[in-house]
Design a protein around this motif. Structure first.
Motif, PDB file in Angstrom:
ATOM      1  N   VAL A  40       0.857  -1.187   0.000  1.00  0.00           N
ATOM      2  CA  VAL A  40       0.000   0.000   0.000  1.00  0.00           C
ATOM      3  C   VAL A  40       0.893   1.237   0.000  1.00  0.00           C
ATOM      4  N   HIS A  41       0.538   2.226  -0.811  1.00  0.00           N
ATOM      5  CA  HIS A  41       1.356   3.430  -0.948  1.00  0.00           C
ATOM      6  C   HIS A  41       0.486   4.678  -0.854  1.00  0.00           C
ATOM      7  N   GLN A  42       1.089   5.748  -0.379  1.00  0.00           N
ATOM      8  CA  GLN A  42       0.470   7.071  -0.376  1.00  0.00           C
ATOM      9  C   GLN A  42       1.310   7.979  -1.273  1.00  0.00           C
ATOM     10  N   ILE A  43       0.702   8.503  -2.315  1.00  0.00           N
ATOM     11  CA  ILE A  43       1.399   9.294  -3.315  1.00  0.00           C
ATOM     12  C   ILE A  43       1.013  10.758  -3.165  1.00  0.00           C
ATOM     13  N   GLN A  44       2.000  11.626  -3.238  1.00  0.00           N
ATOM     14  CA  GLN A  44       1.722  13.052  -3.152  1.00  0.00           C
ATOM     15  C   GLN A  44       1.391  13.605  -4.536  1.00  0.00           C
ATOM     16  N   TYR A  45       0.213  14.221  -4.655  1.00  0.00           N
ATOM     17  CA  TYR A  45      -0.185  14.896  -5.887  1.00  0.00           C
ATOM     18  C   TYR A  45      -0.572  16.314  -5.503  1.00  0.00           C
ATOM     19  N   THR A  46       0.231  17.291  -5.903  1.00  0.00           N
ATOM     20  CA  THR A  46       0.130  18.671  -5.423  1.00  0.00           C
ATOM     21  C   THR A  46       0.040  18.637  -3.896  1.00  0.00           C
ATOM     22  N   GLU A  47      -1.043  19.176  -3.318  1.00  0.00           N
ATOM     23  CA  GLU A  47      -1.147  19.149  -1.852  1.00  0.00           C
ATOM     24  C   GLU A  47      -1.978  17.979  -1.344  1.00  0.00           C
ATOM     25  N   TYR A  48      -2.315  17.044  -2.207  1.00  0.00           N
ATOM     26  CA  TYR A  48      -3.212  15.946  -1.856  1.00  0.00           C
ATOM     27  C   TYR A  48      -2.489  14.603  -1.819  1.00  0.00           C
ATOM     28  N   ARG A  49      -3.078  13.672  -1.075  1.00  0.00           N
ATOM     29  CA  ARG A  49      -2.558  12.304  -1.003  1.00  0.00           C
ATOM     30  C   ARG A  49      -3.432  11.386  -1.850  1.00  0.00           C
ATOM     31  N   ILE A  50      -2.768  10.546  -2.620  1.00  0.00           N
ATOM     32  CA  ILE A  50      -3.441   9.574  -3.474  1.00  0.00           C
ATOM     33  C   ILE A  50      -3.113   8.171  -2.955  1.00  0.00           C
ATOM     34  N   HIS A  51      -4.155   7.400  -2.710  1.00  0.00           N
ATOM     35  CA  HIS A  51      -3.996   6.026  -2.222  1.00  0.00           C
ATOM     36  C   HIS A  51      -3.750   5.092  -3.391  1.00  0.00           C
ATOM     37  N   ALA A  52      -2.731   4.250  -3.275  1.00  0.00           N
ATOM     38  CA  ALA A  52      -2.398   3.310  -4.344  1.00  0.00           C
ATOM     39  C   ALA A  52      -2.012   1.966  -3.757  1.00  0.00           C
TER      40      ALA A  52
ATOM     41  N   GLY B 206     -12.387   6.637  -2.866  1.00  0.00           N
ATOM     42  CA  GLY B 206     -11.733   5.649  -2.019  1.00  0.00           C
ATOM     43  C   GLY B 206     -11.032   6.258  -0.824  1.00  0.00           C
ATOM     44  N   LEU B 207      -9.751   5.917  -0.663  1.00  0.00           N
ATOM     45  CA  LEU B 207      -8.957   6.401   0.463  1.00  0.00           C
ATOM     46  C   LEU B 207      -8.053   7.568   0.088  1.00  0.00           C
ATOM     47  N   SER B 208      -8.197   8.078  -1.137  1.00  0.00           N
ATOM     48  CA  SER B 208      -7.484   9.304  -1.494  1.00  0.00           C
ATOM     49  C   SER B 208      -8.172  10.499  -0.850  1.00  0.00           C
ATOM     50  N   ASP B 209      -7.483  11.628  -0.841  1.00  0.00           N
ATOM     51  CA  ASP B 209      -8.051  12.835  -0.238  1.00  0.00           C
ATOM     52  C   ASP B 209      -9.296  13.300  -0.997  1.00  0.00           C
ATOM     53  N   ALA B 210     -10.110  14.067  -0.304  1.00  0.00           N
ATOM     54  CA  ALA B 210     -11.317  14.627  -0.909  1.00  0.00           C
ATOM     55  C   ALA B 210     -10.955  15.573  -2.046  1.00  0.00           C
ATOM     56  N   HIS B 211     -11.806  15.607  -3.056  1.00  0.00           N
ATOM     57  CA  HIS B 211     -11.613  16.511  -4.190  1.00  0.00           C
ATOM     58  C   HIS B 211     -12.050  17.914  -3.766  1.00  0.00           C
ATOM     59  N   PRO B 212     -11.290  18.953  -4.123  1.00  0.00           N
ATOM     60  CA  PRO B 212     -11.620  20.296  -3.636  1.00  0.00           C
ATOM     61  C   PRO B 212     -12.806  20.944  -4.340  1.00  0.00           C
ATOM     62  N   THR B 213     -13.186  20.440  -5.512  1.00  0.00           N
ATOM     63  CA  THR B 213     -14.262  21.065  -6.284  1.00  0.00           C
ATOM     64  C   THR B 213     -15.166  19.971  -6.865  1.00  0.00           C
ATOM     65  N   SER B 214     -16.164  20.392  -7.624  1.00  0.00           N
ATOM     66  CA  SER B 214     -16.947  19.427  -8.384  1.00  0.00           C
ATOM     67  C   SER B 214     -16.105  18.924  -9.555  1.00  0.00           C
ATOM     68  N   LEU B 215     -16.527  17.827 -10.158  1.00  0.00           N
ATOM     69  CA  LEU B 215     -15.763  17.215 -11.239  1.00  0.00           C
ATOM     70  C   LEU B 215     -15.911  18.034 -12.522  1.00  0.00           C
ATOM     71  N   ALA B 216     -14.786  18.386 -13.136  1.00  0.00           N
ATOM     72  CA  ALA B 216     -14.821  19.134 -14.390  1.00  0.00           C
ATOM     73  C   ALA B 216     -15.295  18.220 -15.513  1.00  0.00           C
ATOM     74  N   TYR B 217     -15.960  18.789 -16.514  1.00  0.00           N
ATOM     75  CA  TYR B 217     -16.473  17.984 -17.620  1.00  0.00           C
ATOM     76  C   TYR B 217     -15.352  17.374 -18.468  1.00  0.00           C
ATOM     77  N   SER B 218     -14.146  17.875 -18.314  1.00  0.00           N
ATOM     78  CA  SER B 218     -12.989  17.349 -19.049  1.00  0.00           C
ATOM     79  C   SER B 218     -12.274  16.229 -18.298  1.00  0.00           C
ATOM     80  N   PHE B 219     -12.892  15.712 -17.218  1.00  0.00           N
ATOM     81  CA  PHE B 219     -12.183  14.818 -16.295  1.00  0.00           C
ATOM     82  C   PHE B 219     -11.674  13.541 -16.940  1.00  0.00           C
ATOM     83  N   VAL B 220     -12.340  13.039 -17.974  1.00  0.00           N
ATOM     84  CA  VAL B 220     -11.906  11.775 -18.585  1.00  0.00           C
ATOM     85  C   VAL B 220     -10.525  11.932 -19.214  1.00  0.00           C
ATOM     86  N   SER B 221     -10.327  12.995 -19.957  1.00  0.00           N
ATOM     87  CA  SER B 221      -9.042  13.184 -20.636  1.00  0.00           C
ATOM     88  C   SER B 221      -7.974  13.800 -19.738  1.00  0.00           C
ATOM     89  N   THR B 222      -8.360  14.662 -18.802  1.00  0.00           N
ATOM     90  CA  THR B 222      -7.344  15.338 -17.984  1.00  0.00           C
ATOM     91  C   THR B 222      -6.737  14.438 -16.912  1.00  0.00           C
TER      92      THR B 222
END
Length: 263
Positions: free
Chosen positions: A7-19, A71-87
């Motif tokens: 199990v890993h915790q990855i730093q993405y900008t100021e957020y933690r991503i569970h992997a 999941g166990l990653s940090d909460a998203h700060p905003t609503s999901l952008a419509y470009s989320f699939v590609s970004t």
């Protein structure tokens, strides 16, 4: 054959991503690993036994991560952008590649994770050795919207949002809204992979259940026809939106045979 898990915790900008990482004790570390992209309500834990099942016959390391807000990653700060699939390809996914020092990979996605995997295969064309989609959407269909409307009503029943919270602690309502409100929004109705799919030049396996509740078989056919590399289409008779859970042995065998023949 023993399965090793990390199990890993990855730093993405100021957020933690569970992997999480799976590999067999006799796997070949020289092989390109398989990275899994989860669906709209999914998470690492909801892949259940599939990553371990996939690691055994392929001999490859398997990675999966919870997208930001899931999941166990940090909460998203905003609503999901419509470009989320590609970004996603250049956001959390890029952080996962950097963290694990992954140079070459195979990408596998389920449902909207399949759409993300198509974008990733196109954007990282030199690094992506193969693309595998399971129940992926190519565009917005009425069947997709009808299935989402029905699911949205189902989540209004007592106890349903609490069930979702078991996998997305403190984020269940955001996760549900990110799926239903994004896909049902008028501004999202013209979304498709048409502009990006031609950039997929790696071997591609398209898996789809004949009775999928969220996409007709026209969708996998569009993916199969749209990629520019060698492609294989498997429409699985009698299966629905979760073929890797409905018939895991069959799906794992299809993937293992495809990789052995093409990679």
């Amino acid at each position: 054959m023993k399965i090793l898990e990390e199990v890993h915790q990855i730093q993405y900008t100021e957020y933690r991503i569970h992997a999480k990482k799976w590999q067999t004790d006799s796997g070949d570390l020289s092989l390109a690993p398989i990275i899994l992209m989860h669906d709209s309500l999914g998470s690492v834990s909801l892949w259940r036994d599939f990553p371990a099942q996939l690691a055994q016959p392929t001999g490859r390391v398997i990675y999966a991560y919870d997208r930001l807000g899931f999941g166990l990653s940090d909460a998203h700060p905003t609503s999901l952008a419509y470009s989320f699939v590609s970004t996603e390809a250049t956001q959390c996914f890029k952080a996962v590649l950097d963290y694990f020092s992954i140079q070459d990979f195979i990408i596998l996605g389920h449902s909207v994770g399949g759409g993300m995997s198509i974008a990733i295969a196109a954007i990282y064309a030199e690094c992506c050795h193969a693309l595998i989609t399971i129940s992926a959407q190519y565009t917005v269909e009425e069947l997709t919207l009808a299935g989402i409307r029905e699911a949205k009503l189902g989540f209004q029943q007592a106890g349903q949002i609490e069930r979702l919270a078991k996998y997305h602690p403190n984020k269940a309502q955001w996760v549900l809204d990110a799926w239903t409100e994004t896909w049902l929004a008028p501004a999202f109705q013209d979304w498709s992979l048409a502009e990006i799919i031609g950039g997929v030049c790696c071997p591609t396996l398209v898996i789809h259940g004949e009775l999928d509740e969220y996409a007709t078989t026209a969708q996998p056919q569009q993916i199969f026809s749209g990629v520019t590399g060698q492609a294989e289409l498997q429409i699985l008779e009698g299966l629905h939106h979760m073929p890797h859970k409905e018939q895991p042995d069959l799906v794992v065998a299809l993937i293992a045979d495809f990789l052995e023949a093409n990679i």
